[in-house]
Design a protein around this motif. Structure first.
Motif, PDB file in Angstrom:
ATOM      1  N   ILE A 132     -37.881  72.110  11.378  1.00  0.00           N
ATOM      2  CA  ILE A 132     -38.857  72.665  10.437  1.00  0.00           C
ATOM      3  C   ILE A 132     -40.242  72.606  11.065  1.00  0.00           C
ATOM      4  N   ALA A 133     -40.962  73.703  10.940  1.00  0.00           N
ATOM      5  CA  ALA A 133     -42.347  73.747  11.424  1.00  0.00           C
ATOM      6  C   ALA A 133     -43.256  74.057  10.240  1.00  0.00           C
ATOM      7  N   THR A 134     -44.455  73.523  10.288  1.00  0.00           N
ATOM      8  CA  THR A 134     -45.407  73.808   9.216  1.00  0.00           C
ATOM      9  C   THR A 134     -46.798  74.051   9.799  1.00  0.00           C
ATOM     10  N   ASP A 135     -47.694  74.514   8.928  1.00  0.00           N
ATOM     11  CA  ASP A 135     -49.091  74.737   9.313  1.00  0.00           C
ATOM     12  C   ASP A 135     -49.989  73.964   8.357  1.00  0.00           C
ATOM     13  N   ILE A 136     -51.088  73.483   8.886  1.00  0.00           N
ATOM     14  CA  ILE A 136     -52.068  72.741   8.087  1.00  0.00           C
ATOM     15  C   ILE A 136     -53.465  73.282   8.388  1.00  0.00           C
ATOM     16  N   ILE A 137     -54.257  73.413   7.335  1.00  0.00           N
ATOM     17  CA  ILE A 137     -55.687  73.700   7.523  1.00  0.00           C
ATOM     18  C   ILE A 137     -56.441  72.436   7.135  1.00  0.00           C
ATOM     19  N   VAL A 138     -57.264  71.924   8.026  1.00  0.00           N
ATOM     20  CA  VAL A 138     -58.077  70.752   7.673  1.00  0.00           C
ATOM     21  C   VAL A 138     -59.515  71.188   7.436  1.00  0.00           C
ATOM     22  N   GLY A 139     -60.182  70.459   6.544  1.00  0.00           N
ATOM     23  CA  GLY A 139     -61.604  70.726   6.302  1.00  0.00           C
ATOM     24  C   GLY A 139     -61.845  71.941   5.444  1.00  0.00           C
ATOM     25  N   PHE A 140     -60.877  72.287   4.575  1.00  0.00           N
ATOM     26  CA  PHE A 140     -61.109  73.399   3.638  1.00  0.00           C
ATOM     27  C   PHE A 140     -62.270  73.020   2.720  1.00  0.00           C
ATOM     28  N   CYS A 141     -62.952  74.023   2.166  1.00  0.00           N
ATOM     29  CA  CYS A 141     -64.134  73.786   1.320  1.00  0.00           C
ATOM     30  C   CYS A 141     -63.866  72.657   0.326  1.00  0.00           C
ATOM     31  N   GLY A 142     -64.710  71.663   0.342  1.00  0.00           N
ATOM     32  CA  GLY A 142     -64.637  70.598  -0.655  1.00  0.00           C
ATOM     33  C   GLY A 142     -63.564  69.551  -0.383  1.00  0.00           C
ATOM     34  N   GLU A 143     -62.843  69.643   0.727  1.00  0.00           N
ATOM     35  CA  GLU A 143     -61.765  68.671   0.987  1.00  0.00           C
ATOM     36  C   GLU A 143     -62.361  67.279   1.215  1.00  0.00           C
ATOM     37  N   THR A 144     -61.996  66.335   0.342  1.00  0.00           N
ATOM     38  CA  THR A 144     -62.505  64.969   0.476  1.00  0.00           C
ATOM     39  C   THR A 144     -61.593  64.167   1.398  1.00  0.00           C
ATOM     40  N   ASP A 145     -62.072  62.964   1.755  1.00  0.00           N
ATOM     41  CA  ASP A 145     -61.232  62.088   2.585  1.00  0.00           C
ATOM     42  C   ASP A 145     -59.925  61.771   1.878  1.00  0.00           C
ATOM     43  N   ALA A 146     -60.029  61.503   0.567  1.00  0.00           N
ATOM     44  CA  ALA A 146     -58.824  61.146  -0.184  1.00  0.00           C
ATOM     45  C   ALA A 146     -57.840  62.318  -0.194  1.00  0.00           C
ATOM     46  N   GLN A 147     -58.372  63.522  -0.344  1.00  0.00           N
ATOM     47  CA  GLN A 147     -57.486  64.697  -0.339  1.00  0.00           C
ATOM     48  C   GLN A 147     -56.846  64.880   1.032  1.00  0.00           C
ATOM     49  N   PHE A 148     -57.626  64.619   2.073  1.00  0.00           N
ATOM     50  CA  PHE A 148     -57.045  64.725   3.416  1.00  0.00           C
ATOM     51  C   PHE A 148     -55.958  63.669   3.618  1.00  0.00           C
ATOM     52  N   GLN A 149     -56.175  62.476   3.082  1.00  0.00           N
ATOM     53  CA  GLN A 149     -55.137  61.435   3.208  1.00  0.00           C
ATOM     54  C   GLN A 149     -53.837  61.888   2.548  1.00  0.00           C
ATOM     55  N   ASN A 150     -53.943  62.666   1.470  1.00  0.00           N
ATOM     56  CA  ASN A 150     -52.734  63.211   0.834  1.00  0.00           C
ATOM     57  C   ASN A 150     -51.979  64.141   1.788  1.00  0.00           C
ATOM     58  N   GLU A 181     -46.203  62.839   6.763  1.00  0.00           N
ATOM     59  CA  GLU A 181     -45.353  61.675   7.047  1.00  0.00           C
ATOM     60  C   GLU A 181     -44.036  61.815   6.277  1.00  0.00           C
ATOM     61  N   ASP A 182     -44.115  62.201   5.007  1.00  0.00           N
ATOM     62  CA  ASP A 182     -42.921  62.290   4.154  1.00  0.00           C
ATOM     63  C   ASP A 182     -41.952  63.376   4.626  1.00  0.00           C
ATOM     64  N   VAL A 183     -42.492  64.548   4.962  1.00  0.00           N
ATOM     65  CA  VAL A 183     -41.587  65.665   5.257  1.00  0.00           C
ATOM     66  C   VAL A 183     -41.139  65.657   6.713  1.00  0.00           C
ATOM     67  N   SER A 184     -41.904  64.982   7.578  1.00  0.00           N
ATOM     68  CA  SER A 184     -41.501  64.773   8.970  1.00  0.00           C
ATOM     69  C   SER A 184     -41.024  66.062   9.646  1.00  0.00           C
ATOM     70  N   CYS A 185     -41.915  67.035   9.725  1.00  0.00           N
ATOM     71  CA  CYS A 185     -41.563  68.296  10.383  1.00  0.00           C
ATOM     72  C   CYS A 185     -41.467  68.097  11.897  1.00  0.00           C
ATOM     73  N   ASP A 186     -40.738  68.971  12.546  1.00  0.00           N
ATOM     74  CA  ASP A 186     -40.641  68.898  14.007  1.00  0.00           C
ATOM     75  C   ASP A 186     -41.948  69.312  14.668  1.00  0.00           C
ATOM     76  N   VAL A 187     -42.621  70.251  14.037  1.00  0.00           N
ATOM     77  CA  VAL A 187     -43.853  70.796  14.607  1.00  0.00           C
ATOM     78  C   VAL A 187     -44.859  71.007  13.481  1.00  0.00           C
ATOM     79  N   THR A 188     -46.117  70.665  13.734  1.00  0.00           N
ATOM     80  CA  THR A 188     -47.196  71.019  12.801  1.00  0.00           C
ATOM     81  C   THR A 188     -48.292  71.733  13.585  1.00  0.00           C
TER      82      THR A 188
END
Ligand code: SF4
Length: 463
Positions: A316-334, A340-347
């Motif tokens: 499984i591969a996924t994509d992530i956008i970091v630093g989207f408008c208003g993203e707080t540290d707590a939201q990034f930790q989520n 960690e939970d989904v453990s994709c092969d590639v991000t």
């Protein structure tokens, strides 16, 4: 789908076409195609090349030798658009030195802005929307009277077969993810008829293609616009028995549309590769809401669980956008927690940058660049560990590999799960399906040794 890569995780490098000409072709008019962006553009550039070949043109050894240049553009990020505009500007010198040169622009920059672009860049002879390859027929006779207008042309013909090919099956996107420009440039979803795709797949398989990747902005929305129950699973069943075809992949799926019927089709059909590309973009519900992704983080967790329940060996591969408008540290930790939970092969991870014309471009881009960078690195570090764990488990395993080229002096291929594998061998293995034992793992690729090659006795392996 990714902000960085609306179709697929890896950006196509800028590609000037490579030479396939012969001395006998010296008198033929020549073309060159420059491509950036996603696999959809790569696929359309192949179709343009096929159309040129069909019309009697040959590929130029160098861009300077070309009589017609096509720029296939991408605008998904501002940097990509800047690069395209820079390329158009740089071609002015070539056009001055060679006034007969024809330059055409297509791809996402070309959409809906034809007249404006022609005014802005007099160097352009033609601007045409993605897929409207017939439009090239307007400039070809100006190069040579004998070059007749192109017929409507969708199926690659007369081109040197490669081992793998991209096949667009649905264009456009009906979603409105708040950061994405694609719906404004590629328009509403339009699926190609099953019979048309099946004919294309049959033709390219006959020419030597062994693996096809079916492409769509949301590939698992394939067929929705037919309103007759046709879906991606229908298409997989329809093309599965194509003679000569060994593997089928599809890109890119959307978490809201990947259903059990599709997963069961992939599990059941031997040629369908158990590799799922499912961008999540964020692991925080509030950020997902503002991104207008229409699912929550736990929906995604459940979906990954369902994929693994049906196909325990799926990658499984996924994509992530970091630093989207208003993203707080707590939201990034989520987001880190979700990864960690989904453990994709590639991000695949991208730092958010506003794109003019999108909803989020009107919001404050308030996460400082150094914070975005730190979050980007944190995702990369986490994924490096997770990928290492996945790949280490493969050491000693036997895997099937389709050899698609060479890199760093070694043969290179992909497993069914899309893992990149390198191996040494003095024989020509291009296009062969081989078996290999994995000897070494890194987070990004594997190394292996041949154990079997199709059609060869085991003693022939490794010569
Ligand atoms: S709007 Fe469509 S193409 Fe853009 S990210 Fe969303 S699903 Fe993907």
């Amino acid at each position: 789908m990714s902000i960085a890569t609306p179709i697929m995780p890896i950006w196509a490098p800028d590609t000037d076409t490579t030479d396939t000409g012969t001395e006998a072709d010296d008198d033929a008019k020549k073309y060159s195609i420059w491509t950036i962006g996603c696999q959809m553009n790569v696929a359309e550039s192949s179709q343009i090349a096929a159309a040129f070949q069909h019309a009697g043109l040959r590929e130029a050894k160098r861009e300077e030798d070309a009589d017609v240049i096509v720029l296939n553009s991408c605008v998904v990020r501002q940097a990509a658009e800047d690069k395209v505009r820079g390329k158009i500007g740089a071609l002015q010198r070539l056009k001055r030195a060679k006034p007969g040169l024809k330059i055409a622009l297509t791809g996402c920059l070309a959409t809906k802005h034809e007249d404006e672009l022609m005014r802005q860049y007099p160097v352009l002879d033609l601007v045409f929307e993605p897929g409207a390859i017939d439009e090239l027929g307007r400039i070809l006779p100006e190069l040579d009277d004998d070059l007749v207008a192109l017929p409507h042309y969708y199926l690659p013909e007369d081109t040197a077969p490669s081992v793998t090919a991209f096949v667009p099956i649905i264009t456009g996107c009906n979603k409105v993810c708040s950061y994405c420009i694609v719906p404004y440039r590629r328009g509403k979803e339009r699926s190609r008829p099953v019979a048309e795709i099946a004919a294309e797949v049959a033709r390219i398989a006959e020419a030597g293609v062994r693996e096809v990747t079916l492409l769509g902005q949301i590939v698992d929305r394939y067929g929705y616009d037919f309103k007759d129950g046709t879906d991606l699973a229908t298409l997989l069943y329809a093309i599965h028995d194509t003679p000569g075809l060994d593997r089928i992949r599809f890109l890119t799926s959307h978490p809201a549309y990947m259903d059990e019927r599709l997963l069961r089709a992939v599990a059941e059909l031997p040629k369908a590769c158990e590799h799922i590309n499912l961008p999540v973009q964020s692991g925080d519900d509030e950020v997902l809401r503002r991104m207008r992704r229409n699912y929550a983080a736990n929906d995604y967790r459940r979906q990954i669980g369902e994929i693994r329940a049906i196909m325990p060996d799926a990658t499984i591969a996924t994509d992530i956008i970091v630093g989207f408008c208003g993203e707080t540290d707590a939201q990034f930790q989520n987001t880190l927690r979700l990864l960690e939970d989904v453990s994709c092969d590639v991000t695949h991870v991208a730092m958010y940058s506003p794109r003019k014309g999108t909803a989020s471009a009107r919001w404050e881009d308030d996460v400082p660049r150094d914070v975005k960078l730190a979050r980007h690195q944190a995702v990369e570090r986490l994924q490096e560990r997770i990928s290492t764990e996945h790949n280490d488990r493969l050491v000693g395993r036997e895997m099937e590999l389709l050899v698609d080229g060479q890199g760093h002096g070694r043969w290179r291929g992909r497993t069914r799960g899309n893992k990149l594998v390198f191996f040494d061998d003095t024989a020509d293995r291009l296009g062969q399906m081989v078996h290999m034992r994995v000897t070494e793992a890194t987070p990004w690729f594997l190394r292996g040794e041949l154990t079997a090659v199709e059609g060869e006795p085991v003693s022939g392996v490794g010569n």
